[in-house]
Design a protein around this motif. Structure first.
Motif, PDB file in Angstrom:
ATOM      1  N   VAL A 160     -23.487 -42.320 -15.809  1.00 34.99           N
ATOM      2  CA  VAL A 160     -25.190 -42.688 -15.729  1.00 34.99           C
ATOM      3  C   VAL A 160     -25.479 -42.580 -17.311  1.00 34.99           C
ATOM      4  CG1 VAL A 160     -27.277 -41.816 -14.993  1.00 34.99           C
ATOM      5  CG2 VAL A 160     -25.302 -41.785 -13.464  1.00 34.99           C
ATOM      6  N   GLN A 161     -25.156 -41.494 -18.068  1.00 39.06           N
ATOM      7  CA  GLN A 161     -25.763 -41.122 -19.354  1.00 39.06           C
ATOM      8  C   GLN A 161     -25.131 -42.696 -20.082  1.00 39.06           C
ATOM      9  OE1 GLN A 161     -24.543 -36.880 -19.552  1.00 39.06           O
ATOM     10  NE2 GLN A 161     -26.069 -37.168 -21.211  1.00 39.06           N
ATOM     11  N   ARG A 162     -24.081 -43.116 -19.973  1.00 40.64           N
ATOM     12  CA  ARG A 162     -23.337 -44.138 -20.782  1.00 40.64           C
ATOM     13  C   ARG A 162     -24.293 -45.215 -20.538  1.00 40.64           C
ATOM     14  NH1 ARG A 162     -17.203 -46.120 -19.993  1.00 40.64           N
ATOM     15  NH2 ARG A 162     -17.220 -47.750 -21.596  1.00 40.64           N
ATOM     16  N   PHE A 163     -24.560 -45.782 -19.308  1.00 43.08           N
ATOM     17  CA  PHE A 163     -25.192 -47.158 -19.018  1.00 43.08           C
ATOM     18  C   PHE A 163     -26.570 -46.981 -18.941  1.00 43.08           C
ATOM     19  CE2 PHE A 163     -20.870 -47.349 -17.672  1.00 43.08           C
ATOM     20  CZ  PHE A 163     -20.636 -48.492 -18.188  1.00 43.08           C
ATOM     21  N   THR A 164     -27.406 -45.777 -19.266  1.00 44.33           N
ATOM     22  CA  THR A 164     -28.712 -45.525 -18.883  1.00 44.33           C
ATOM     23  C   THR A 164     -29.312 -44.632 -20.008  1.00 44.33           C
ATOM     24  OG1 THR A 164     -28.760 -43.831 -17.550  1.00 44.33           O
ATOM     25  CG2 THR A 164     -28.742 -46.222 -16.384  1.00 44.33           C
ATOM     26  N   PRO A 165     -30.659 -44.532 -20.386  1.00 43.08           N
ATOM     27  CA  PRO A 165     -31.085 -43.747 -21.361  1.00 43.08           C
ATOM     28  C   PRO A 165     -31.279 -42.206 -20.807  1.00 43.08           C
ATOM     29  CG  PRO A 165     -32.791 -44.966 -20.797  1.00 43.08           C
ATOM     30  CD  PRO A 165     -31.481 -45.585 -19.944  1.00 43.08           C
ATOM     31  N   ILE A 166     -30.752 -42.022 -19.654  1.00 46.00           N
ATOM     32  CA  ILE A 166     -31.295 -40.642 -18.947  1.00 46.00           C
ATOM     33  C   ILE A 166     -30.223 -39.718 -19.588  1.00 46.00           C
ATOM     34  CG2 ILE A 166     -31.137 -39.347 -16.854  1.00 46.00           C
ATOM     35  CD1 ILE A 166     -31.722 -42.075 -15.406  1.00 46.00           C
ATOM     36  N   PRO A 167     -30.995 -38.386 -20.129  1.00 47.61           N
ATOM     37  CA  PRO A 167     -30.055 -37.520 -20.681  1.00 47.61           C
ATOM     38  C   PRO A 167     -29.770 -36.551 -19.633  1.00 47.61           C
ATOM     39  CG  PRO A 167     -32.359 -36.964 -21.004  1.00 47.61           C
ATOM     40  CD  PRO A 167     -32.297 -38.283 -20.208  1.00 47.61           C
ATOM     41  N   HIS A 168     -28.761 -35.404 -20.152  1.00 46.52           N
ATOM     42  CA  HIS A 168     -28.121 -34.399 -19.101  1.00 46.52           C
ATOM     43  C   HIS A 168     -29.413 -33.477 -19.345  1.00 46.52           C
ATOM     44  CE1 HIS A 168     -25.386 -31.680 -17.169  1.00 46.52           C
ATOM     45  NE2 HIS A 168     -25.637 -30.747 -18.004  1.00 46.52           N
ATOM     46  N   PRO A 169     -29.814 -32.784 -18.141  1.00 45.93           N
ATOM     47  CA  PRO A 169     -29.173 -32.915 -16.863  1.00 45.93           C
ATOM     48  C   PRO A 169     -29.656 -33.695 -16.001  1.00 45.93           C
ATOM     49  CG  PRO A 169     -30.897 -30.917 -16.973  1.00 45.93           C
ATOM     50  CD  PRO A 169     -30.675 -31.479 -18.264  1.00 45.93           C
ATOM     51  N   TRP A 170     -30.620 -34.323 -16.301  1.00 45.87           N
ATOM     52  CA  TRP A 170     -31.366 -35.295 -15.515  1.00 45.87           C
ATOM     53  C   TRP A 170     -30.305 -36.299 -14.707  1.00 45.87           C
ATOM     54  CZ3 TRP A 170     -35.762 -33.758 -13.575  1.00 45.87           C
ATOM     55  CH2 TRP A 170     -36.631 -32.943 -14.427  1.00 45.87           C
ATOM     56  N   SER A 171     -29.307 -36.670 -15.681  1.00 46.99           N
ATOM     57  CA  SER A 171     -28.241 -37.720 -15.043  1.00 46.99           C
ATOM     58  C   SER A 171     -27.568 -37.038 -14.130  1.00 46.99           C
ATOM     59  CB  SER A 171     -27.280 -38.076 -16.291  1.00 46.99           C
ATOM     60  OG  SER A 171     -26.692 -36.656 -16.924  1.00 46.99           O
ATOM     61  N   LEU A 172     -27.367 -35.827 -14.085  1.00 47.48           N
ATOM     62  CA  LEU A 172     -26.480 -35.007 -12.904  1.00 47.48           C
ATOM     63  C   LEU A 172     -27.723 -35.005 -11.602  1.00 47.48           C
ATOM     64  CD1 LEU A 172     -24.442 -33.261 -12.084  1.00 47.48           C
ATOM     65  CD2 LEU A 172     -25.478 -31.364 -12.894  1.00 47.48           C
ATOM     66  N   GLY A 173     -28.879 -35.265 -11.916  1.00 45.81           N
ATOM     67  CA  GLY A 173     -29.868 -35.178 -10.789  1.00 45.81           C
ATOM     68  C   GLY A 173     -29.596 -36.616 -10.083  1.00 45.81           C
ATOM     69  N   VAL A 174     -29.501 -37.402 -10.970  1.00 56.42           N
ATOM     70  CA  VAL A 174     -29.472 -38.830 -10.408  1.00 56.42           C
ATOM     71  C   VAL A 174     -28.041 -39.099  -9.523  1.00 56.42           C
ATOM     72  CG1 VAL A 174     -29.147 -41.189 -11.001  1.00 56.42           C
ATOM     73  CG2 VAL A 174     -30.841 -39.923 -12.088  1.00 56.42           C
ATOM     74  N   VAL A 175     -26.982 -38.497  -9.915  1.00 53.23           N
ATOM     75  CA  VAL A 175     -25.738 -38.426  -9.220  1.00 53.23           C
ATOM     76  C   VAL A 175     -26.004 -37.907  -7.930  1.00 53.23           C
ATOM     77  CG1 VAL A 175     -23.653 -37.824  -9.183  1.00 53.23           C
ATOM     78  CG2 VAL A 175     -24.328 -38.611 -11.127  1.00 53.23           C
ATOM     79  N   LEU A 176     -26.786 -36.582  -7.946  1.00 54.13           N
ATOM     80  CA  LEU A 176     -26.807 -35.817  -6.753  1.00 54.13           C
ATOM     81  C   LEU A 176     -27.513 -36.454  -5.660  1.00 54.13           C
ATOM     82  CD1 LEU A 176     -27.099 -32.322  -8.031  1.00 54.13           C
ATOM     83  CD2 LEU A 176     -25.433 -33.330  -7.100  1.00 54.13           C
ATOM     84  N   VAL A 177     -28.763 -37.278  -5.884  1.00 59.07           N
ATOM     85  CA  VAL A 177     -29.522 -37.962  -5.159  1.00 59.07           C
ATOM     86  C   VAL A 177     -28.891 -38.965  -4.757  1.00 59.07           C
ATOM     87  CG1 VAL A 177     -31.745 -39.436  -5.170  1.00 59.07           C
ATOM     88  CG2 VAL A 177     -31.642 -37.527  -6.609  1.00 59.07           C
ATOM     89  N   ILE A 178     -27.979 -40.015  -5.580  1.00 59.48           N
ATOM     90  CA  ILE A 178     -27.356 -41.106  -5.011  1.00 59.48           C
ATOM     91  C   ILE A 178     -26.294 -40.359  -3.900  1.00 59.48           C
ATOM     92  CG2 ILE A 178     -25.739 -42.689  -5.522  1.00 59.48           C
ATOM     93  CD1 ILE A 178     -27.069 -43.111  -8.335  1.00 59.48           C
ATOM     94  N   ALA A 179     -25.803 -39.533  -4.227  1.00 60.17           N
ATOM     95  CA  ALA A 179     -24.728 -38.980  -3.278  1.00 60.17           C
ATOM     96  C   ALA A 179     -25.306 -38.507  -1.950  1.00 60.17           C
ATOM     97  CB  ALA A 179     -23.881 -37.837  -3.857  1.00 60.17           C
ATOM     98  N   LEU A 180     -26.447 -37.810  -2.103  1.00 61.55           N
ATOM     99  CA  LEU A 180     -27.152 -37.437  -0.841  1.00 61.55           C
ATOM    100  C   LEU A 180     -27.825 -38.821  -0.039  1.00 61.55           C
ATOM    101  CD1 LEU A 180     -28.388 -35.103   1.000  1.00 61.55           C
ATOM    102  CD2 LEU A 180     -30.533 -35.415  -0.534  1.00 61.55           C
ATOM    103  N   ALA A 181     -28.447 -39.734  -0.652  1.00 64.54           N
ATOM    104  CA  ALA A 181     -28.603 -40.973   0.002  1.00 64.54           C
ATOM    105  C   ALA A 181     -27.544 -41.763   0.785  1.00 64.54           C
ATOM    106  CB  ALA A 181     -29.289 -41.706  -1.176  1.00 64.54           C
ATOM    107  N   VAL A 182     -26.241 -41.824   0.168  1.00 63.67           N
ATOM    108  CA  VAL A 182     -25.222 -42.138   0.437  1.00 63.67           C
ATOM    109  C   VAL A 182     -24.733 -41.538   1.898  1.00 63.67           C
ATOM    110  CG1 VAL A 182     -22.659 -42.840   0.398  1.00 63.67           C
ATOM    111  CG2 VAL A 182     -24.348 -43.469  -1.361  1.00 63.67           C
TER     112      VAL A 182
END
Length: 338
Positions: free
Chosen positions: A45-67
């Motif tokens: 997520v950090q590689r392809f977006t400007p979102i820094p850590h730990p917000w990128s980890l939050g994005v991953v958790l939200v996506i996983a929960l949504a799935v």
């Protein structure tokens, strides 16, 4: 002599303590694996977006929960309907079997004792005490599983949010002259586990696609859902494939007994090819883990520690192989010959 005896006693007590808390250590190891997955996904997520850590980890958790939520909403109602239909058909088949065994023509050929036994073992409504005992046992077992899952999840979250703190604390246990080497070995272990996870994910995807297509061609209801379940349970060696075959065979019974037999044979062939051919080859290409070592680790850990040992056998073998290569082969044998 006293010092030697004291050291041996301390070593023995330490070994007994580790054996007593082996399940906790194994769940901690599963938490480490999950943390590696979360960190890898967050890094992408950090590689392809400007979102820094730990917000990128939050994005991953939200996506996983949504799935997970979407999958549950889509799959659970359909599975419930199919299971209800299956229960009705199984009950009807049981009634037909009872009528067949107790009819006048066949009943004359069967001993009275056998007929009494059939009547006693005919499925009926359980008593209140049996229901209560079953509910209590199910609740206790489910609560224990939930507690273990929460332990693994929160361990993974803490490690993924701030891994450097725990890595620094682990390296501090090593004497100063060996800390740089310890950092190198930890990096190699993490890299090896990442490669193993990639290989495992590849195997899971291939199995999910194969099972979904095969069940669809056989006309089994919910073929895609069953394929996804099979792919997810494929993460658990040996036990996972057996568990994934149960709902597929039950769905086969909703079509017909012969179709259930075909599904069982199909799963047997697929799982034999996957367990003995595909997964060992994939692990060899991704994690450099020899196939014989993979199979031996799963069997040994399963015999000693049960299902939890089977679950962590392969990644633990990866860690053990890296430690042997680095600490013994390179640091002892190769340095000793130079």
């Amino acid at each position: 002599m006293l010092i030697t005896a004291g050291l041996l006693a301390l070593l023995g007590v330490t070994g007994l303590l580790l054996w007593a808390i082996a399940d906790i250590l194994f769940m901690l190891f599963l938490g480490v694996l999950l943390a590696i997955v979360l960190r890898f996904a967050a890094s992408q997520v950090q590689r392809f977006t400007p979102i820094p850590h730990p917000w990128s980890l939050g994005v991953v958790l939200v996506i996983a929960l949504a799935v997970l939520v979407v999958s549950a909403v889509q799959l659970v109602p359909a599975l419930v309907v199919q299971i209800e239909q299956l229960v009705e058909q199984v009950q009807a088949a049981s009634d037909q079997l009872q009528d067949l065994l107790t009819n006048q023509a066949l009943g004359e050929r069967l001993p009275d004792e056998l007929l009494d036994e059939i009547d006693q073992t005919t499925p009926g409504l359980p008593g209140v005490e049996r229901i209560a005992d079953g509910l209590v046992a199910t609740f206790a077992e489910g609560f224990g599983v939930l507690a273990n899952v929460l332990f693994i999840v929160f361990t993974a979250l803490f490690l993924a949010v701030d891994p450097h703190r725990y890595r620094f604390g682990l390296v501090q246990l090593v004497p100063p002259q060996g800390r740089q080497r310890a950092n190198q070995i930890i990096s190699q272990i993490i890299s090896g586990l990442k490669s193993w996870l990639v290989g495992r994910l590849l195997s899971m995807v291939l199995i999910a696609i194969t099972v979904s297509v095969g069940l669809h061609l056989m006309g089994i209801p919910l073929a895609l859902a069953l394929g996804v379940i099979t792919g997810l349970l494929e993460f658990i060696p040996v036990v996972g494939p057996l568990l994934s075959a149960v709902p597929a065979i039950l769905m086969g019974f909703t079509v017909g007994p012969m179709r259930a037999l075909y599904v069982a044979v199909f799963y047997l062939v697929v799982q034999q090819l996957e367990g003995n051919v595909m997964t060992p080859i994939v692990q060899l290409k991704t994690a450099s883990l020899p196939p014989v070592l993979t199979l031996t680790a799963v069997l040994a850990m399963g015999l000693v520690f049960g299902p939890l040992g089977v679950l962590i056998a392969t990644p633990l073998a990866v860690v053990g192989m890296i430690l042997v290569q680095e600490l013994y082969i390179r640091d002892v044998l190769e340095k000793g010959t130079t």
